[in-house]
Design an enzyme around this catalytic site. Sequence first.
Site, PDB file in Angstrom:
ATOM      1  N   HIS A 146     -16.739  85.057 -33.332  1.00 20.54           N
ATOM      2  CA  HIS A 146     -15.753  84.813 -32.292  1.00 20.54           C
ATOM      3  C   HIS A 146     -14.689  85.898 -32.260  1.00 20.54           C
ATOM      4  CE1 HIS A 146     -16.706  80.351 -33.281  1.00 20.54           C
ATOM      5  NE2 HIS A 146     -17.575  80.825 -32.414  1.00 20.54           N
TER       6      HIS A 146
ATOM      7  N   LYS B 254      -5.809  87.159 -38.030  1.00 19.72           N
ATOM      8  CA  LYS B 254      -5.848  85.856 -38.695  1.00 19.72           C
ATOM      9  C   LYS B 254      -5.999  86.020 -40.195  1.00 19.72           C
ATOM     10  CE  LYS B 254      -9.216  85.103 -35.980  1.00 19.72           C
ATOM     11  NZ  LYS B 254     -10.293  84.823 -35.119  1.00 19.72           N
TER      12      LYS B 254
ATOM     13  N   TYR C 111      -7.010  78.486 -40.985  1.00 14.73           N
ATOM     14  CA  TYR C 111      -6.696  79.727 -40.272  1.00 14.73           C
ATOM     15  C   TYR C 111      -5.204  79.778 -40.020  1.00 14.73           C
ATOM     16  CZ  TYR C 111     -11.555  80.080 -38.490  1.00 14.73           C
ATOM     17  OH  TYR C 111     -12.909  80.195 -38.340  1.00 14.73           O
TER      18      TYR C 111
ATOM     19  N   ASP D  67     -22.544  79.124 -29.903  1.00  9.25           N
ATOM     20  CA  ASP D  67     -22.671  80.244 -30.832  1.00  9.25           C
ATOM     21  C   ASP D  67     -24.099  80.799 -30.848  1.00  9.25           C
ATOM     22  OD1 ASP D  67     -20.006  79.944 -31.409  1.00  9.25           O
ATOM     23  OD2 ASP D  67     -20.305  79.250 -33.471  1.00  9.25           O
TER      24      ASP D  67
END
Length: 177
Positions: free
Chosen positions: A62, A72, A132, A168
């Site tokens: 992603h 992140k 995250y 995905d």
Amino acid sequence: MRFSPTAIEGVTLVEIEPVSDARGFFARLHCPEEFAHAGHPFVPAQTSLSRNTAAFTLRGLHYEAPPHEEAKLVRVTRGRIFDVAVDLRADSPTYLKWTGAELSAENGKALLIGRGMAHGFLTLEPDTDVLYQIDRIFTPGHGRGARWNDPAFAIEWPAQPQVISERDAAYPNHGSV
């Protein structure tokens, strides 16, 4: 905290330095001043949790379309993952290269992933939680993805995914993006 560069500029392994006693340990997971002093001015604006019930669950790859890219800090609070970052910056000397690290609740490691990277992970244990910390507020409609097994990346996953979302699984190879 200890900061170790990876093969990709903009992706850094972050290790905790626990202070232990009879009760267990205490460790800082993020300190803006310490990150900045190490050359990584990362300040989270949002924190998210990914709960994964099955081992060998794959999430990714992603990324957010420009100008909404995100940096992140990824860490595991329960279980274990193989975490991957792929360099999608066309002007980078490591364009389309990947780096990966095993992150677990046990080892306390985190991966700081800079903007312009695709990110994904494969759980290595059931009941794995991934935390995250993201440097900007999520803006819907800008999420993108690339295929987890794209030959352009040649990622060496430690196992074959057994659980993957339809979204995905349907992402195109990078040359098709």
